[in-house]
Scaffold this active site. Structure first.
Site, PDB file in Angstrom:
ATOM      1  N   THR A  18       2.259 -15.254  21.977  1.00 56.80           N
ATOM      2  CA  THR A  18       2.127 -13.487  22.257  1.00 56.80           C
ATOM      3  C   THR A  18       1.547 -12.076  20.438  1.00 56.80           C
ATOM      4  O   THR A  18       2.918 -12.303  20.231  1.00 56.80           O
ATOM      5  CB  THR A  18       2.867 -13.559  23.359  1.00 56.80           C
ATOM      6  OG1 THR A  18       2.832 -14.034  24.252  1.00 56.80           O
ATOM      7  CG2 THR A  18       2.899 -11.904  23.100  1.00 56.80           C
TER       8      THR A  18
ATOM      9  N   CYS B  41      14.050 -15.235  -3.197  1.00 57.14           N
ATOM     10  CA  CYS B  41      14.475 -16.347  -2.489  1.00 57.14           C
ATOM     11  C   CYS B  41      14.719 -18.084  -3.813  1.00 57.14           C
ATOM     12  O   CYS B  41      15.471 -18.624  -3.418  1.00 57.14           O
ATOM     13  CB  CYS B  41      13.243 -16.992  -1.882  1.00 57.14           C
ATOM     14  SG  CYS B  41      12.218 -15.891  -1.916  1.00 57.14           S
TER      15      CYS B  41
END
Ligand SMILES: *Cc1c(COP(=O)(O)O)cnc(C)c1O
Length: 387
Positions: free
Chosen positions: A246, A331
């Site tokens: 969705t 990261c």
């Protein structure tokens, strides 16, 4: 206590207030909260119209057709979808193994995806960039093989800010009929992007590097010549079968608005950031032993990577309490390994351990830069004195 000055725009940007305001209209019971895939009522139609408007806004910034934009959860997913999608398509549709060409200084989303594919039957050529951080077009051509499925290279390196000549590489690959994926997460909103003149087939984008929300991005997938990729997330067949799930209307509206703003502000912002960068570098001019990493000529203005002789990055960062900066990529900064990007451009461990990334953006002021410079000069001198 005063908040530290934020100089980590390459890690993420705050959401522009006008973007946040737009997003709020798509959440609550009074807003447009319908499912864009609901075809049977106005709630759905209105949401769908908002999603398609956002798709047009994103397409416009890169001069694409809106039908070439596939929504994702961010550039990490876009990178995965592009690379695994091409390799998977070749293998399922034609039973072919794939060879991929990429570089050792790509974002982890590309590096780790290619490593994963290496463990699943693909072969990867890992190019080393020049010492200025740019991948040479000739090196790409020399790495090509009969079975090369894809070349994946970033436009702007997130640690160095240098810009690889994507147009030159794109032209060479198009001539040879090899697909070209470009991670443009750090290029969007920082330099002009025209997918047609770049001859790029797949291009990854993220909203949160461009004053949009986190958790949303897009993959440009060329329609002519037609690029076919295999879906990596299966479900309702959304996004023309390429990515199910969705659609998060408020996120997409936010990304669309952010990209529209980026297009409007691009030229002016490039000039402004260039002025901040030159103020920053001249403010540090009184320090000896500062190394500039990455190309000085081919770069975006908002990212500066510097190594300070005799001072390690961890101590410097601890000392710079009033600045929010990063060593290596966000990261990689949980580990004490020196950045693989800096090693990738041939920096020795010693200098790689001494490098910090400073990145500026829309809300950085001249005062912030002056403050940062005097703070850095103080701390570097203090650390060098106690050696
Ligand atoms: C931030 C970044 C990504 C990851 O984007 P997300 O939207 O956070 O998944 C990928 N590539 C580059 C070059 C980036 O800077």
């Amino acid at each position: 206590m005063k908040k530290p000055v934020y100089l980590d725009y390459a890690a993420t940007t705050p959401v522009d207030p006008s973007v946040a305001m737009e997003m709020m209209k798509y959440l609550d019971p009074e807003g447009v909260f319908g499912n864009p895939a609901s075809r049977s009522h106005g709630y759905g139609w209105q949401a769908e119209a908002a999603v398609e408007n956002a798709r047009r806004q994103v397409a416009e910034l890169i001069h694409a057709d809106p039908r070439e934009i596939v929504w994702t959860s961010g550039a990490t997913e876009s990178d995965n979808l592009a690379i695994k999608g091409v390799v998977g398509q070749r293998s399922s549709a034609r039973g072919l193994k794939s060879h991929i060409v990429t570089s050792v200084i790509e974002h982890k989303a590309v590096v780790d995806t290619c490593k994963w594919l290496e463990n699943h039957g693909a072969e990867v050529t890992w190019l080393h960039p020049e010492s200025d951080g740019r991948v040479a077009p000739q090196a790409v051509v020399e790495a090509l093989r009969e079975d090369t499925a894809l070349v994946s290279l970033m436009m702007v390196n997130n640690e160095l800010g240098c810009v690889t000549d994507i147009a030159a590489i794109g032209a060479l690959l198009r001539e040879r009929g090899v697909l070209f994926h470009v991670d443009a997460a750090q290029a969007a909103g920082k330099s002009p992007i025209d997918v047609a003149s770049l001859n790029v087939d797949l291009l990854s984008l993220s909203a949160h590097k461009v004053y949009g929300p986190k958790g949303v991005g897009a993959l440009y997938v060329r329609r002519s010549p037609d690029v076919v990729i295999e879906a990596q997330i299966h479900g309702g067949g959304h996004e023309r079968g390429m990515r199910s799930g969705t659609l998060p209307t408020h996120q997409l509206v936010g990304m669309g608005k952010a990209f529209e703003l980026a297009g409007e502000c691009l030229e002016q912002e490039m000039v402004y950031l260039e002025s901040l960068r030159s103020a920053f570098l001249s403010g540090l001019g009184e320090l000896e032993g500062v190394h500039f990493n990455g190309s000085r000529e081919y770069r975006v203005p908002g990212i500066v990577n510097l190594a300070f002789e005799g001072v390690d990055a961890e101590s410097l960062m601890l000392g710079l309490r009033n600045l929010a900066v990063s060593s290596g990529s966000a990261c990689a900064s949980a580990t004490v390994e020196p950045s693989f990007v800096l090693r990738g451009i041939g920096l020795g461990d010693e200098l790689a351990h001494r490098a910090l990334r400073f990145s500026f953006g829309r809300y950085t002021s001249v005062t912030d830069i002056e403050f940062a410079c005097s703070h850095i000069v103080d701390v570097v001198r203090r650390l060098r004195a106690v050696r």
